[in-house]
Design a protein around this motif. Structure first.
Motif, PDB file in Angstrom:
ATOM      1  N   ALA A 122     -54.380  13.120 -28.914  1.00  0.00           N
ATOM      2  CA  ALA A 122     -54.112  14.887 -28.480  1.00  0.00           C
ATOM      3  C   ALA A 122     -52.557  13.716 -27.453  1.00  0.00           C
ATOM      4  N   GLU A 123     -52.075  14.261 -27.798  1.00  0.00           N
ATOM      5  CA  GLU A 123     -50.529  13.980 -27.112  1.00  0.00           C
ATOM      6  C   GLU A 123     -50.461  14.796 -25.981  1.00  0.00           C
ATOM      7  N   VAL A 124     -50.984  14.724 -24.259  1.00  0.00           N
ATOM      8  CA  VAL A 124     -51.259  16.014 -23.352  1.00  0.00           C
ATOM      9  C   VAL A 124     -50.382  15.399 -22.608  1.00  0.00           C
ATOM     10  N   ALA A 125     -49.285  16.819 -22.892  1.00  0.00           N
ATOM     11  CA  ALA A 125     -48.017  16.851 -21.189  1.00  0.00           C
ATOM     12  C   ALA A 125     -48.907  17.215 -19.731  1.00  0.00           C
ATOM     13  N   PRO A 126     -47.846  16.538 -19.409  1.00  0.00           N
ATOM     14  CA  PRO A 126     -48.573  16.993 -17.963  1.00  0.00           C
ATOM     15  C   PRO A 126     -48.759  18.284 -17.243  1.00  0.00           C
ATOM     16  N   ASP A 127     -48.403  19.788 -17.966  1.00  0.00           N
ATOM     17  CA  ASP A 127     -49.155  21.039 -17.690  1.00  0.00           C
ATOM     18  C   ASP A 127     -50.288  21.263 -18.546  1.00  0.00           C
ATOM     19  N   GLY A 128     -50.623  20.540 -19.551  1.00  0.00           N
ATOM     20  CA  GLY A 128     -52.396  20.233 -19.872  1.00  0.00           C
ATOM     21  C   GLY A 128     -52.215  20.831 -21.731  1.00  0.00           C
ATOM     22  N   ALA A 129     -50.936  21.487 -22.026  1.00  0.00           N
ATOM     23  CA  ALA A 129     -50.416  21.453 -23.179  1.00  0.00           C
ATOM     24  C   ALA A 129     -51.021  20.060 -24.223  1.00  0.00           C
ATOM     25  N   VAL A 130     -51.172  19.940 -25.733  1.00  0.00           N
ATOM     26  CA  VAL A 130     -51.042  19.507 -26.259  1.00  0.00           C
ATOM     27  C   VAL A 130     -49.831  19.768 -26.982  1.00  0.00           C
ATOM     28  N   ASN A 131     -49.035  18.984 -27.527  1.00  0.00           N
ATOM     29  CA  ASN A 131     -47.854  18.391 -28.436  1.00  0.00           C
ATOM     30  C   ASN A 131     -48.214  17.975 -29.404  1.00  0.00           C
ATOM     31  N   TRP A 132     -48.625  17.281 -29.828  1.00  0.00           N
ATOM     32  CA  TRP A 132     -49.567  16.508 -31.734  1.00  0.00           C
ATOM     33  C   TRP A 132     -50.810  16.124 -30.734  1.00  0.00           C
ATOM     34  N   SER A 133     -51.817  16.288 -32.258  1.00  0.00           N
ATOM     35  CA  SER A 133     -52.476  16.024 -32.202  1.00  0.00           C
ATOM     36  C   SER A 133     -52.988  15.613 -34.074  1.00  0.00           C
ATOM     37  N   VAL A 134     -53.485  14.953 -34.244  1.00  0.00           N
ATOM     38  CA  VAL A 134     -54.090  14.566 -35.439  1.00  0.00           C
ATOM     39  C   VAL A 134     -55.741  13.698 -35.830  1.00  0.00           C
ATOM     40  N   THR A 135     -56.549  13.902 -36.520  1.00  0.00           N
ATOM     41  CA  THR A 135     -57.612  14.476 -36.298  1.00  0.00           C
ATOM     42  C   THR A 135     -58.001  12.560 -37.634  1.00  0.00           C
ATOM     43  N   VAL A 136     -58.980  12.235 -36.897  1.00  0.00           N
ATOM     44  CA  VAL A 136     -59.263  11.369 -37.471  1.00  0.00           C
ATOM     45  C   VAL A 136     -60.338  10.660 -36.337  1.00  0.00           C
ATOM     46  N   GLY A 137     -61.558  10.189 -38.021  1.00  0.00           N
ATOM     47  CA  GLY A 137     -62.805   9.970 -36.990  1.00  0.00           C
ATOM     48  C   GLY A 137     -63.386   8.611 -36.567  1.00  0.00           C
ATOM     49  N   MET A 138     -64.375   9.466 -35.219  1.00  0.00           N
ATOM     50  CA  MET A 138     -64.831   8.691 -33.801  1.00  0.00           C
ATOM     51  C   MET A 138     -63.812   7.284 -33.729  1.00  0.00           C
ATOM     52  N   PRO A 139     -62.826   7.830 -33.268  1.00  0.00           N
ATOM     53  CA  PRO A 139     -61.390   6.898 -32.684  1.00  0.00           C
ATOM     54  C   PRO A 139     -62.017   6.115 -31.273  1.00  0.00           C
ATOM     55  N   TYR A 140     -61.237   4.849 -30.998  1.00  0.00           N
ATOM     56  CA  TYR A 140     -62.218   3.877 -29.935  1.00  0.00           C
ATOM     57  C   TYR A 140     -60.869   4.181 -28.872  1.00  0.00           C
ATOM     58  N   ASP A 141     -59.342   3.513 -30.124  1.00  0.00           N
ATOM     59  CA  ASP A 141     -58.702   2.635 -28.799  1.00  0.00           C
ATOM     60  C   ASP A 141     -57.446   3.457 -30.152  1.00  0.00           C
ATOM     61  N   VAL A 142     -56.483   3.802 -28.922  1.00  0.00           N
ATOM     62  CA  VAL A 142     -54.994   4.132 -29.575  1.00  0.00           C
ATOM     63  C   VAL A 142     -53.765   3.666 -28.443  1.00  0.00           C
ATOM     64  N   GLU A 143     -52.748   3.217 -29.226  1.00  0.00           N
ATOM     65  CA  GLU A 143     -50.916   2.745 -29.028  1.00  0.00           C
ATOM     66  C   GLU A 143     -50.284   3.313 -29.900  1.00  0.00           C
ATOM     67  N   ARG A 144     -49.414   4.275 -28.649  1.00  0.00           N
ATOM     68  CA  ARG A 144     -47.788   4.050 -29.161  1.00  0.00           C
ATOM     69  C   ARG A 144     -46.849   2.845 -29.667  1.00  0.00           C
ATOM     70  N   LEU A 145     -46.830   2.647 -31.169  1.00  0.00           N
ATOM     71  CA  LEU A 145     -45.905   1.397 -31.003  1.00  0.00           C
ATOM     72  C   LEU A 145     -44.405   2.010 -30.112  1.00  0.00           C
ATOM     73  N   ALA A 146     -43.966   0.219 -29.593  1.00  0.00           N
ATOM     74  CA  ALA A 146     -42.719   0.552 -28.709  1.00  0.00           C
ATOM     75  C   ALA A 146     -42.696   1.002 -27.460  1.00  0.00           C
ATOM     76  N   THR A 147     -43.565   1.179 -26.502  1.00  0.00           N
ATOM     77  CA  THR A 147     -43.987   1.854 -25.541  1.00  0.00           C
ATOM     78  C   THR A 147     -44.655   0.299 -24.691  1.00  0.00           C
ATOM     79  N   GLY A 148     -44.951  -0.273 -25.395  1.00  0.00           N
ATOM     80  CA  GLY A 148     -45.340  -1.610 -24.635  1.00  0.00           C
ATOM     81  C   GLY A 148     -47.020  -1.478 -24.807  1.00  0.00           C
ATOM     82  N   ASP A 149     -47.340  -2.676 -24.492  1.00  0.00           N
ATOM     83  CA  ASP A 149     -49.507  -3.170 -24.055  1.00  0.00           C
ATOM     84  C   ASP A 149     -50.006  -1.887 -23.094  1.00  0.00           C
ATOM     85  N   GLU A 150     -51.063  -1.012 -23.872  1.00  0.00           N
ATOM     86  CA  GLU A 150     -51.228   0.234 -22.844  1.00  0.00           C
ATOM     87  C   GLU A 150     -50.303   1.191 -22.359  1.00  0.00           C
TER      88      GLU A 150
END
Length: 550
Positions: free
Chosen positions: A394-422
């Motif tokens: 889930a991508e969460v805005a500062p006010d708590g709204a979920v702006n984007w989400s995707v379903t995937v089973g048992m996720p552990y770690d996530v990265e958005r490319l082009a935003t750098g490590d972590e």
């Protein structure tokens, strides 16, 4: 009880059982399929490189023809930022590969998942585009943990994975079963892949590394869950050149049981040379100076104070130049995502001084979130969240709204490319508030004396942020009012343990309805027994009266 009353009670029991069973059946029937079920390999083998015989993979044991990362032999995977070479296929060896003509890196979200053990659904390294479509897929390993974009490339990542071994493959570590932990680099457009470092550990559970952080072209920091340590490894020689062990700071009386004492699950190398380490079973994030040990003044969390952290995962450091020092962290067993800001205790201003303290500066939860395990602040100010038992990113805005989400089973770690490590370009919420203001118009606050929960912003100012210290908790209808408080009442470790072992479609709501059905069935059985000729209480009283008679 007379006949009609019994019939009424039985009817009520039946209605509750049918409704509870129907809710669980509906959840099963409407569950979105796990990505592994749609794209997963039908091959039962691991499909990954075999480990060396010494406990560390020797260069000769690594995949034939693999191209080295920078360092060592000086070669690189061929990702120059221009995407896939001419003529490269979109699929190879059962993988789905990124087509750079269709996917810009800033629109790709890469996820490492753990897989499901009860249903034996495979783990995967998967990339989603903004529409939720799969742009990359690979399930060569049994478990995936950390994934990081590689600096200077557009479509290349490094990831940490494990596969389970037995028999002769474990001979060098003298156990029947063991784990091969491997740190690989892969170009998502070409499928070119090489092993950076690999090592066998002498069991499976609490032996699979969860995180590796790159220091430079030749050295990496390993969060060694088995050795209760953080190690610096030279990947060109396979030598450990420095190690900090938790025994140098923590007494043996605290933490977990033998075999999983600290559960060190994350390490981040800071620009000042310190290591930020997540010691999960101690509920603390510590800062280790290689020359001095733990800087106790900087520790986040405290013994038995679960209101601060409770078995956290994946803390990310926000430096002073981006509004820090601050830490975003998945407060896993509390079922929430938090940010802490380091401030002067008297003035509330940000500080790096030794007498500073950590104060909660932002937080988020909703009714679906269950066992979050990663939270990265994006350059946009949104936070990218791994909701492990909610089976989503889930991508969460500062006010708590979920702006984007995707379903995937048992996720552990996530990265958005082009935003750098972590997601290294993200700012602290204090910095964001200074620019956007707060939902109550108060400006930036210290996080002291404010309510714990804050509704999502309904004021119409989409840029406004809840005041510091509050946990945004969007009010989205009756479901939120029921499930969120119920989750906080349920013992999180028990619930998460059940979900960890359950099939992929099971959620917290299914456990709740299942528990209701079980309680109803037991109550019905007890009532029927009471009504019967063999009612135990009535029979016991009769026996006692008989014993008392002369």
């Amino acid at each position: 009880m007379d006949g009609p009353s019994k019939r009424t009670a039985r009817a009520l029991f039946t209605v509750v059982l049918v409704l509870a069973a129907g809710a669980v059946a509906s959840s099963y029937a409407t569950a979105e399929p796990n990505v592994a079920q749609t794209y997963g390999s039908l091959d039962a083998t691991d499909g990954s490189a075999s480990p060396g015989q010494t406990g560390v993979a020797a260069p000769s044991d690594r995949p034939d023809g693999a191209i080295s990362a920078a360092g060592g032999d000086g070669a690189r995977l061929t990702d120059t930022g221009d995407g896939r070479p001419d003529g490269a296929a979109s699929e190879t060896d059962g993988r789905v590969l990124v087509d750079p003509a269709e996917h810009d890196p800033e629109n790709l979200t890469v996820v490492g998942t753990q897989g499901f053990y009860a249903s034996d659904e495979r783990a995967e390294l998967v990339a989603f585009d903004r529409s939720g479509d799969v742009a990359y897929y690979d399930d060569s390993y049994r478990v995936y943990f950390d994934v990081d974009p590689v600096e200077g490339t557009d479509y290349t990542v490094e990831y940490l994975a494990s596969k389970h071994l037995d028999g002769e493959a474990c001979a060098n570590v003298s156990t029947e079963r063991c784990t091969y932990n491997v740190f690989n680099r892969v170009n998502l457009t070409t499928g070119e892949e090489r092993e950076v470092y690999g090592e066998v550990t002498p069991r499976i559970y609490s032996a699979r590394w969860h995180d590796i952080d790159r220091i430079n072209d030749t050295h990496v920091a390993v969060a060694d869950i088995l050795r209760d340590s953080v190690r610096v490894v030279n990947t060109t020689t396979d030598e450990t050149v420095w190690e900090w062990n938790a025994t140098s700071h923590f007494p043996s009386e605290v933490g977990g049981a033998d075999g999983d004492w600290t559960h060190i699950n994350d390490v981040e190398v800071l620009d000042d040379g310190r290591f930020m380490v997540s010691v999960r079973n101690m509920d603390r994030v510590v800062f280790v100076d290689p020359g001095e040990g733990v800087d106790a003044d900087w520790t986040l969390g405290a013994e038995d104070d679960y209101d601060i952290l409770y078995e956290q995962h994946n803390p990310d450091y926000i430096p002073p130049e981006q509004g820090g020092p601050a830490i975003t962290v998945a407060d896993s067993e509390n079922g929430r995502v938090l940010e802490y800001q380091r401030v002067d205790p008297d003035t509330g201003n940000t500080t790096t001084a030794a007498d500073g303290e950590w104060r909660r500066s932002w937080g988020w939860r909703d009714s679906r979130i269950q066992w979050p395990r990663d939270a990265d602040r994006l350059p946009s100010g949104n936070t990218l969240v791994v909701d492990t038992h909610g089976d989503r990113i889930a991508e969460v805005a500062p006010d708590g709204a979920v702006n984007w989400s995707v379903t995937v089973g048992m996720p552990y770690d996530v990265e958005r490319l082009a935003t750098g490590d972590e997601s290294a370009g993200g700012s602290s919420m204090r910095s964001i508030r200074a620019t956007r203001g707060t939902t109550d118009g108060s400006g930036s606050r210290s996080g002291v004396g404010v309510p714990l929960f804050q509704p999502a912003n309904d004021a119409g100012d989409a840029g406004a942020v809840p005041p510091a210290g509050r946990i945004t908790h969007p009010d989205r209808g009756p479901a939120e009012a029921v499930w969120a408080p119920l989750k906080r009442l349920a013992p999180s470790i028990v619930v998460n343990g059940l979900l960890y072992a359950a099939p992929s479609w099971v959620r917290f709501t299914d456990l709740a309805f299942g528990a209701l059905a079980l309680l109803t069935a037991l109550s019905w059985a007890s009532v029927e027994l009471h009504w019967s000729a063999y009612a135990p209480v009535r029979r016991a009283r009769s026996i006692l009266r008989g014993l008392r008679s002369p």
